[in-house]
Design a protein around this motif. Sequence first.
Motif, PDB file in Angstrom:
ATOM      1  N   CYS A 122       0.837  -1.204   0.000  1.00  0.00           N
ATOM      2  CA  CYS A 122       0.000   0.000   0.000  1.00  0.00           C
ATOM      3  C   CYS A 122       0.871   1.253   0.000  1.00  0.00           C
ATOM      4  O   CYS A 122       0.553   2.252  -0.664  1.00  0.00           O
ATOM      5  CB  CYS A 122      -0.921   0.005   1.215  1.00  0.00           C
ATOM      6  SG  CYS A 122      -2.295  -1.160   1.121  1.00  0.00           S
ATOM      7  N   ILE A 124      -5.722   0.629  -4.236  1.00  0.00           N
ATOM      8  CA  ILE A 124      -5.539  -0.107  -2.989  1.00  0.00           C
ATOM      9  C   ILE A 124      -6.248  -1.464  -2.988  1.00  0.00           C
ATOM     10  O   ILE A 124      -5.634  -2.478  -2.605  1.00  0.00           O
ATOM     11  CB  ILE A 124      -5.987   0.744  -1.789  1.00  0.00           C
ATOM     12  CG1 ILE A 124      -5.077   1.984  -1.652  1.00  0.00           C
ATOM     13  CG2 ILE A 124      -5.925  -0.075  -0.501  1.00  0.00           C
ATOM     14  CD1 ILE A 124      -3.609   1.658  -1.447  1.00  0.00           C
ATOM     15  N   CYS A 160       1.351  -4.572  -6.524  1.00  0.00           N
ATOM     16  CA  CYS A 160       0.826  -3.328  -7.105  1.00  0.00           C
ATOM     17  C   CYS A 160       0.463  -3.498  -8.574  1.00  0.00           C
ATOM     18  O   CYS A 160      -0.598  -3.043  -9.032  1.00  0.00           O
ATOM     19  CB  CYS A 160       1.848  -2.198  -6.955  1.00  0.00           C
ATOM     20  SG  CYS A 160       2.111  -1.661  -5.249  1.00  0.00           S
ATOM     21  N   THR A 180       2.070   1.688  -3.428  1.00  0.00           N
ATOM     22  CA  THR A 180       0.976   2.131  -4.283  1.00  0.00           C
ATOM     23  C   THR A 180       0.841   3.644  -4.266  1.00  0.00           C
ATOM     24  O   THR A 180       0.633   4.277  -5.311  1.00  0.00           O
ATOM     25  CB  THR A 180      -0.350   1.486  -3.831  1.00  0.00           C
ATOM     26  OG1 THR A 180      -0.227   0.061  -3.881  1.00  0.00           O
ATOM     27  CG2 THR A 180      -1.501   1.916  -4.732  1.00  0.00           C
ATOM     28  N   THR A 205      -4.191  -3.834  -4.981  1.00  0.00           N
ATOM     29  CA  THR A 205      -2.932  -4.147  -4.307  1.00  0.00           C
ATOM     30  C   THR A 205      -3.136  -5.203  -3.227  1.00  0.00           C
ATOM     31  O   THR A 205      -2.316  -6.125  -3.080  1.00  0.00           O
ATOM     32  CB  THR A 205      -2.329  -2.875  -3.690  1.00  0.00           C
ATOM     33  OG1 THR A 205      -1.946  -1.973  -4.740  1.00  0.00           O
ATOM     34  CG2 THR A 205      -1.107  -3.191  -2.841  1.00  0.00           C
ATOM     35  N   LEU A 206      -4.225  -5.104  -2.469  1.00  0.00           N
ATOM     36  CA  LEU A 206      -4.515  -6.103  -1.438  1.00  0.00           C
ATOM     37  C   LEU A 206      -4.719  -7.484  -2.059  1.00  0.00           C
ATOM     38  O   LEU A 206      -4.205  -8.492  -1.552  1.00  0.00           O
ATOM     39  CB  LEU A 206      -5.759  -5.698  -0.646  1.00  0.00           C
ATOM     40  CG  LEU A 206      -5.624  -4.495   0.295  1.00  0.00           C
ATOM     41  CD1 LEU A 206      -6.955  -4.220   0.977  1.00  0.00           C
ATOM     42  CD2 LEU A 206      -4.545  -4.729   1.333  1.00  0.00           C
ATOM     43  N   ALA A 246      -5.517  -0.136   5.157  1.00  0.00           N
ATOM     44  CA  ALA A 246      -5.811  -0.070   3.727  1.00  0.00           C
ATOM     45  C   ALA A 246      -7.062   0.765   3.470  1.00  0.00           C
ATOM     46  O   ALA A 246      -7.124   1.532   2.498  1.00  0.00           O
ATOM     47  CB  ALA A 246      -5.994  -1.480   3.162  1.00  0.00           C
ATOM     48  N   TRP A 274      -7.171   4.065   1.221  1.00  0.00           N
ATOM     49  CA  TRP A 274      -8.127   4.164   0.119  1.00  0.00           C
ATOM     50  C   TRP A 274      -8.967   5.428   0.234  1.00  0.00           C
ATOM     51  O   TRP A 274      -9.170   6.142  -0.763  1.00  0.00           O
ATOM     52  CB  TRP A 274      -9.034   2.934   0.098  1.00  0.00           C
ATOM     53  CG  TRP A 274     -10.116   3.044  -0.939  1.00  0.00           C
ATOM     54  CD1 TRP A 274     -10.015   2.827  -2.278  1.00  0.00           C
ATOM     55  CD2 TRP A 274     -11.474   3.442  -0.702  1.00  0.00           C
ATOM     56  NE1 TRP A 274     -11.224   3.063  -2.899  1.00  0.00           N
ATOM     57  CE2 TRP A 274     -12.136   3.438  -1.959  1.00  0.00           C
ATOM     58  CE3 TRP A 274     -12.189   3.798   0.440  1.00  0.00           C
ATOM     59  CZ2 TRP A 274     -13.484   3.775  -2.096  1.00  0.00           C
ATOM     60  CZ3 TRP A 274     -13.534   4.137   0.313  1.00  0.00           C
ATOM     61  CH2 TRP A 274     -14.164   4.113  -0.935  1.00  0.00           C
TER      62      TRP A 274
END
Length: 282
Positions: free
Chosen positions: A19, A231, A217, A22, A234-235, A139, A143
């Motif tokens: 994150c 985000i 990412c 990102t 990415t998770l 996260a 976000w």
Amino acid sequence: MENIATILEGAMLPAIVACALTVVLIMGQFDLSIQAMAGFATVFFAVLMANFNLTVISALLIMAVVAVILGLVNGWFVAYRGLNALVVTIATASLLNGGEFFVSDSKSISVGIDKSFVGFVRSDALGVPILVWITLAIAGLVWLMLDQTRFGRELKAVGSNSEAARFAGVNVRRVVMLGFVVSAALCVIAGVLYTGRQAQAYPLTGLEVLLPSFAACFIGAAMFKMGKFNIPGTLVGALLASIVANGLLLANVGGYTSYFFQGAILLGAVWFARIVTGKGGM
């Protein structure tokens, strides 16, 4: 279920670092010091408790200051001195790697780390590892920052076209510097939590997250929002990388194969992201 919980827990700290990356990628920059910042945080946080007998709260306050300083250093050189972000963050990473040995006197630290903090990081809530809830909360906040605040919109504007953003009244230098501060803060949080998870620290044995973070990412950019870093993607990318890594271990495949996977998935994700954005050719 136990294996699922293990996979989730193992993916969470790399997800926090991903994150952080990102945020930097969204503003059109790179940060190769993310792993070094997390590693330094792991060692220094342990040193503060073990060698200086500080309470967890006091150590956390110092780590917050460290995070801001690290972000400001990277951001100042990139935004205000005009240096290439790759070069700056490689240099920062090298300095931090040396710093791990300096602050720890090149020794392993296991005695003196607050047991209540270790217990908290290793605990569960509602049958789910606490690290999962912490990561989801972090996260979610990142976000919200990126999608629902003026600062987030400015980050995206700078990443899309810094000159256009400047003409629109965005203070590009300030935004880039603050972006690096946010990234550093997230890396430090991951490093601090890793101290609690491992209950020990030793130089250069912290989170190995540099390549996995880039892979997460770009996997997320390829799967969500048509090639744009985000985000949620990415998770998902971090979780996918963790699942595959654990699958390789369960299959008794050599540990070195994870490096093959990470490199291959990164190349594939970058290529696919370029295809979906219409930039797959020369």
